[in-house]
Design an enzyme around this catalytic site. Structure first.
Site, PDB file in Angstrom:
ATOM      1  N   ASP A 208      -1.561   2.526 -13.316  1.00  0.00           N
ATOM      2  CA  ASP A 208      -0.560   2.054 -14.264  1.00  0.00           C
ATOM      3  C   ASP A 208      -0.102   3.167 -15.207  1.00  0.00           C
ATOM      4  OD1 ASP A 208       0.805  -0.291 -15.600  1.00  0.00           O
ATOM      5  OD2 ASP A 208      -0.428   0.392 -17.282  1.00  0.00           O
ATOM      6  N   GLU A 251       2.373   4.210 -10.365  1.00  0.00           N
ATOM      7  CA  GLU A 251       3.565   3.709 -11.048  1.00  0.00           C
ATOM      8  C   GLU A 251       4.167   4.899 -11.796  1.00  0.00           C
ATOM      9  OE1 GLU A 251       4.899   0.241 -14.227  1.00  0.00           O
ATOM     10  OE2 GLU A 251       3.099   1.424 -14.583  1.00  0.00           O
TER      11      GLU A 251
END
Length: 559
Positions: A208, A251
């Site tokens: 993330d 990401e």
């Protein structure tokens, strides 16, 4: 490439499915989805053709940011189950042929994490070893409002701690202090957590918030910033040592050139995979204009990757549909087409809608969009509910609009939970996209349903290694600006895909040369075997699609 290579680099042929355990299925009737409920739906996912399950955060959390505010990297939130349930789930998924990856949130923790609480006890790092677990400064950082991720929630990336009188860094919410990723003990803790989940049986991690690893706002008096690439190489080395076939999926919402650096360039020693945010945003601009040009340009500009690397393609994820890589004018075009009301937009840069509502529920256009997704080079990623055409809850705040309960049936709460509606973890979608209109049970055995269409696309995806491994060519054609024609070629075989992004019918002729004088051409969607010819002419209706597989004459491969 040998066919056996597809198992060594399994992620290049995978179909990913992202879900949040708390909104998938509630087995115990408390209003919150749980691991037991997910286990009950593993066979549904296996039947759909999913080969890799991506779990959003399941760790203990105050749940102020839907689980991304973590208090323990080594646990399972008791609302969802426990470590025993998690181990059972991973084993069950593996038995059904599915890998499982976990969200890895290392940029920040919750402010209730024991590390942060201890870091506030004493500001002298000599006396307090936890002080350097986070990023602090003693001087006023000034105005940093232009650096916040959520401009409607925060006005700075530094917050003054009233206990120590110093400021701590948080690129996201103030209740999510940034970890100091340059601190060896922090890295050691994170690696230990990664090793733990690999031992449980996870097959990798979706990482993330990668662009914020650099922590551009350095600590007071220090010039050296965190090197995000060195950090990623450390994570990659550790993961590869512990589990050679584990995958890292980043990401990384950055321009292509910077994404290439996070793959590790020619060394390929950082991420195995990254989401193609640029291509996704170009897809929506192309659909808004009904002009394939922006998407074709993005595909041509994609950097060539090392053979072990891969793009992850998607139309929707669990966050806002970000349009930050478009110009202001281009973004407004997409807003005008797919989210003209202010309540449909979020953070001034994205949309809080799902695909079917943006496309007005037009089944032709929705099917075309997913056909495009599964035909593009890379690894397709579905967000739960996409396969049935779920909508969103525009009354929910920000990103929560698309994090509503899965719609299993037309019964109470969409079959998600037996609890009273007031006890649900999120509201069920209403209006024309609610469970009474959109649900799994109604579509499961309906051959013309969106669910059946997605299942057929996944089946083709598994049967055609060209799509995950082949070399891309965006084809020149005579079909007009709305048509995208591309070919993925792999050692004596190719898939040619035609997609009409416009409402008007088009006719196009595309070459199928390079496979002998009389190549075998099969329409993968209709199973029609076409007469031998050096080119194929196709008439496509508005939003029409066609997939052609081309092989030398006499080749007995299927389909």
């Amino acid at each position: 490439m040998r066919i056996t290579d597809t198992s060594d680099l399994w992620w290049k042929s995978a179909v990913l499915y992202c879900l949040d355990v708390e909104t998938f299925l509630d087995a115990d009737g408390d209003g919150c989805g749980d691991l037991e409920g997910l286990a009950q739906r593993i066979d549904y996912l296996a039947d759909l053709g999913i080969t890799c399950l991506w779990l959003m955060p399941f760790y203990p959390s105050p749940d102020r940011d839907d689980g991304y505010d973590i208090t323990d990297y080594l646990g399972v939130d008791p609302r969802l189950g426990d470590l025993g349930r998690m181990t059972e789930l991973v084993r069950l998924a593996h038995d059904r042929g599915m890998r499982v990856i976990a969200d890895l949130v290392v940029n920040h923790t919750s402010d209730r994490h024991p590390w942060f609480r201890r870091s506030r006890a004493e500001k002298d790092p000599v006396k307090n070893p936890y002080r350097d677990y986070y990023v602090w400064r003693s001087d006023d950082p000034g105005d940093t409002s232009d650096e916040v991720v959520f401009p409607d929630q925060e006005d700075a990336i530094w917050t003054k701690d009233d206990k120590t009188g110093e400021w701590y860094l948080h690129h996201f919410y103030r209740h999510q202090p940034d970890l100091n990723l340059d601190h060896p003990e922090v890295v050691e803790h994170l690696l230990r957590a990664i090793g733990f989940w690999l031992q449980v049986g996870f097959d990798g991690f979706r990482v993330d918030g990668v662009p914020f690893f650099g922590q551009e706002a350095a600590k007071e008096g220090e010039d050296d910033l965190v090197d995000p690439h060195a950090f990623m190489r450390t994570l990659r080395d550790f993961i590869s040592l512990r589990r050679g076939d584990a995958v890292t999926l980043g990401e990384v919402n950055l321009p292509y050139e910077e994404q290439l650096a996070f793959f590790g360039g020619g060394s390929a020693d950082e991420f195995h995979m990254q989401f193609d945010f640029v291509g996704m945003q170009a897809t929506y601009l192309s659909m808004a204009r009904q002009d394939a040009g922006p998407l074709a340009t993005a595909l041509k500009e994609r950097p060539v990757l090392h053979r072990t690397n891969q793009w992850a393609t998607f139309l929707r994820n669990h966050d806002e549909l970000t349009l930050d890589k478009l110009t202001d004018e281009e973004r407004q075009e997409v807003f005008d087409a797919f989210g003209p009301e202010e309540r449909m937009q979020v953070y001034g840069r994205g949309l809080k809608r799902r695909l079917p509502t943006m496309l007005g529920g037009d089944p032709r256009r929705v099917r075309m969009a997913y056909s495009l997704l599964f035909s593009l080079p890379g690894t397709p990623t579905l967000y739960y509910g996409e396969e049935i055409g779920m909508g969103e809850d525009l009354d929910a705040d920000g990103r929560m609009a698309v994090r509503t309960p899965m719609q299993w049936s037309a019964t109470k709460n969409g079959g998600f939970s037996s609890a009273a509606p007031s006890r649900l973890v999120q509201r069920v979608v209403g209006d024309g996209f609610g469970p009474e209109h959109v649900n799994v049970m109604d579509q499961l055995h309906e051959p013309d349903s969106l669910l059946s269409w997605i299942r057929s696309l996944i089946r083709l995806r598994h049967a055609c290694p060209e799509l995950g491994w082949g070399a891309l060519t965006v084809l020149e054609h005579d079909g007009g600006p709305a048509l995208l024609a591309h070919r993925l070629e792999l050692e004596g075989t190719a898939v040619v895909a035609l997609h009409n992004l416009g409402a008007d019918p088009v006719t196009v002729t595309v070459p199928v040369e390079g496979f002998g004088d009389a190549p075998r051409v099969v329409d993968l969607l209709t199973h029609e075997v076409l007469p031998p010819a050096p080119e194929v002419s196709s008439a496509l209706e508005g939003y029409g699609v066609r997939w052609l597989r081309v092989r030398p004459a006499g080749d007995l491969a299927v389909p």
